[in-house]
Motif scaffolding. Sequence first.
Motif, short mmCIF file in Angstrom:
data_model
loop_
_atom_site.label_atom_id
_atom_site.label_comp_id
_atom_site.label_asym_id
_atom_site.label_seq_id
_atom_site.Cartn_x
_atom_site.Cartn_y
_atom_site.Cartn_z
N LEU A 82 0.83 -1.21 0.00
CA LEU A 82 0.00 0.00 0.00
C LEU A 82 0.86 1.26 0.00
CD1 LEU A 82 -3.01 -0.75 2.37
CD2 LEU A 82 -2.98 -0.53 -0.11
N GLN A 85 2.30 1.98 -3.39
CA GLN A 85 1.33 2.54 -4.32
C GLN A 85 1.06 4.01 -4.02
OE1 GLN A 85 0.82 0.74 -6.92
NE2 GLN A 85 2.11 -0.69 -5.77
N ARG A 86 0.95 4.32 -2.74
CA ARG A 86 0.70 5.70 -2.38
C ARG A 86 1.88 6.57 -2.78
NH1 ARG A 86 -3.24 6.66 2.43
NH2 ARG A 86 -1.75 5.98 4.01
N LEU A 88 3.89 6.06 -5.35
CA LEU A 88 3.77 6.27 -6.80
C LEU A 88 2.77 7.38 -7.10
CD1 LEU A 88 3.78 2.72 -8.41
CD2 LEU A 88 5.52 4.51 -8.53
N TRP A 89 1.65 7.32 -6.43
CA TRP A 89 0.58 8.30 -6.65
C TRP A 89 1.08 9.71 -6.32
CZ3 TRP A 89 -4.18 9.15 -8.55
CH2 TRP A 89 -4.89 10.25 -8.07
N ARG A 92 3.41 11.17 -8.76
CA ARG A 92 2.66 11.62 -9.94
C ARG A 92 2.08 13.02 -9.69
NH1 ARG A 92 -2.46 12.10 -10.28
NH2 ARG A 92 -3.54 12.34 -12.28
N ARG A 95 4.63 15.67 -9.83
CA ARG A 95 4.98 16.04 -11.20
C ARG A 95 3.92 16.96 -11.79
NH1 ARG A 95 6.00 10.85 -12.04
NH2 ARG A 95 4.29 10.66 -13.51
N LEU B 20 -3.38 -1.44 -11.01
CA LEU B 20 -3.22 -0.32 -10.09
C LEU B 20 -1.80 0.22 -10.13
CD1 LEU B 20 -5.29 -1.70 -7.07
CD2 LEU B 20 -5.95 0.08 -8.69
N GLU B 21 -0.83 -0.70 -10.18
CA GLU B 21 0.58 -0.27 -10.22
C GLU B 21 0.82 0.55 -11.50
OE1 GLU B 21 2.67 -3.97 -9.86
OE2 GLU B 21 2.00 -4.28 -7.80
N GLY B 24 -0.66 4.04 -11.16
CA GLY B 24 -0.09 4.95 -10.17
C GLY B 24 0.52 6.18 -10.82
N PRO B 25 1.47 5.96 -11.74
CA PRO B 25 2.15 7.11 -12.36
C PRO B 25 1.26 7.97 -13.25
CG PRO B 25 3.45 5.10 -12.57
CD PRO B 25 2.09 4.69 -12.09
N LEU B 70 -6.48 6.28 -11.29
CA LEU B 70 -6.58 5.92 -9.88
C LEU B 70 -7.48 6.93 -9.18
CD1 LEU B 70 -5.20 3.55 -8.67
CD2 LEU B 70 -3.33 5.02 -7.93
N ARG B 71 -8.32 6.47 -8.26
CA ARG B 71 -9.16 7.41 -7.53
C ARG B 71 -8.37 8.08 -6.42
NH1 ARG B 71 -14.74 6.27 -4.75
NH2 ARG B 71 -13.75 7.86 -3.44
N ASN B 72 -8.66 9.34 -6.21
CA ASN B 72 -8.01 10.08 -5.14
C ASN B 72 -8.38 9.45 -3.79
OD1 ASN B 72 -6.93 12.03 -3.47
ND2 ASN B 72 -7.53 13.71 -4.83
N TYR B 75 -6.56 4.32 -1.48
CA TYR B 75 -6.01 3.36 -0.53
C TYR B 75 -6.25 3.74 0.93
CZ TYR B 75 -3.53 1.88 -4.71
OH TYR B 75 -3.22 1.45 -5.98
N LEU B 78 -8.06 1.29 3.39
CA LEU B 78 -7.29 0.06 3.60
C LEU B 78 -6.12 0.32 4.53
CD1 LEU B 78 -7.40 -0.91 -0.14
CD2 LEU B 78 -8.67 -1.99 1.69
#
Lengths: 117, 117
Positions: A82, A85-86, A88-89, A92, A95, B20-21, B24-25, B70-72, B75, B78
């Motif tokens: 998790l 993934q966060r 990576l987000w 993004r 950027r 999902l991976e 991410g970017p 990806l939704r804001n 995660y 979770l």
Amino acid sequence: MVSLDRRFHALADPTRRAVLERLGPGEATVGELAQPFPLSLPAFLKHLRVLEEAGLIETEKRGRTRICRLRNGAYAPLAAWLDDQRRLWEERTDRLAELAIAMEESADAKHDQDRRE
Amino acid sequence: MVSLDRRFHALADPTRRAVLERLGPGEATVGELAQPFPLSLPAFLKHLRVLEEAGLIETEKRGRTRICRLRNGAYAPLAAWLDDQRRLWEERTDRLAELAIAMEESADAKHDQDRRE
DNA sequence: AATACAGTTAACCGCACGGCTAACAGTTTT
DNA sequence: AAAACTGTTAGCCGTGCGGTTAACTGTATT
């Protein structure tokens, strides 16, 4: 090493999550764990198996009872995925923010240019 | 609000985690997402549906293509559950540590007492 | 020794999941 | 207008999951 598939799947059930929540503060026997649920014991045992094979709990037989406890570091691989993934987000969105700033500066420059004309 | 069941279940599949991976970017179309996988498109679409109904991604149709992102805060629930569980676990081990210290002191006291006798 | 207790195994059942093919729908492109 | 492209829907199929009951094992209790 247990797969993320198994680990996440183990968490995708309210009964199993409830068991983990119950086990957080301390260990318990199969019977104690099963008591709150409207399930047959065999059905409940299957849930325990899923949790054990997912590496989330460990159990030990003592006499005619079996005691269950949370495994040390049980949640680490899940939390790690998790967090990745966060990360990576957020890279993004960082950027995107930089891009927005760059565009704004570019727009300012254009504006200045317009004024000079 | 989407259930934890759905969310965790969505993650319990390597194809869906890979999507999902990949997301991410930055965003991508259905075709771009599907390309790496040896799956029929309908099968792949089902995975996207699962992700969307789990509140992990959102999609938008533009012309004949559909873009996915990806939704804001996807995660957050979770990670929150996992953190709660880890907190419970650590409170428990803290209590055990205190208990151990208390017992040690008690043993020391006993030891002193023995020496005095 | 008999009984009760705690868990386990075996066998079955319905259903949702993850995959497929075939046919269709709506947009571009030519 | 026809053809090509990108998804989408419908319908089918095998497998595994979550549940059941019934019968059994091994350990305490009386």
